[in-house]
Design a protein around this motif. Sequence first.
Motif, short mmCIF file in Angstrom:
data_model
loop_
_atom_site.label_atom_id
_atom_site.label_comp_id
_atom_site.label_asym_id
_atom_site.label_seq_id
_atom_site.Cartn_x
_atom_site.Cartn_y
_atom_site.Cartn_z
N VAL A 1 0.59 -1.29 -0.14
CA VAL A 1 -0.15 -0.06 0.08
C VAL A 1 0.80 1.11 0.01
O VAL A 1 0.70 2.08 -0.67
N VAL A 2 1.98 1.23 0.88
CA VAL A 2 2.68 2.50 0.93
C VAL A 2 3.31 2.54 -0.28
O VAL A 2 3.70 3.68 -0.91
N LEU A 3 4.10 1.63 -0.96
CA LEU A 3 4.82 1.76 -2.48
C LEU A 3 3.94 2.08 -3.22
O LEU A 3 4.36 2.73 -4.27
N SER A 4 2.65 1.60 -3.40
CA SER A 4 1.72 1.88 -4.37
C SER A 4 1.36 3.64 -4.09
O SER A 4 1.33 4.29 -5.30
N SER A 5 1.39 3.98 -3.27
CA SER A 5 1.08 5.51 -3.00
C SER A 5 2.20 6.28 -3.35
O SER A 5 1.87 7.28 -4.15
N LEU A 6 3.55 5.77 -3.05
CA LEU A 6 4.66 6.46 -3.47
C LEU A 6 4.84 6.69 -5.07
O LEU A 6 5.38 7.49 -5.78
N ALA A 7 4.33 5.32 -5.54
CA ALA A 7 4.52 5.50 -7.22
C ALA A 7 3.32 6.64 -7.62
O ALA A 7 3.72 7.06 -8.72
#
Length: 77
Positions: free
Chosen positions: A33-39
């Motif tokens: 979830v965090v990496l998706s948001s950063l992307a």
Amino acid sequence: MFNDKFVYTVCIFGLVLSGVYLALIFQRLSLNVVLSSLANLATIGGFLLALYAIGIWKNKSKLAFVYTDLLLLQRQV
């Protein structure tokens, strides 16, 4: 190239976003979830940077066009 106000704004915005995401990480959200948001944020940032680069390019090409017109006018005079 960049004025101080722009650099300060980017730094403050980056600090706020990193604080938000670190808070999300420490609240035990999944890394996906965090990496998706950063992307998503990186995509938006890339889009804004592209718009900024196009704006600079348009201004430079417009100025070059005016400059060549002035040179031609000067030669005619």
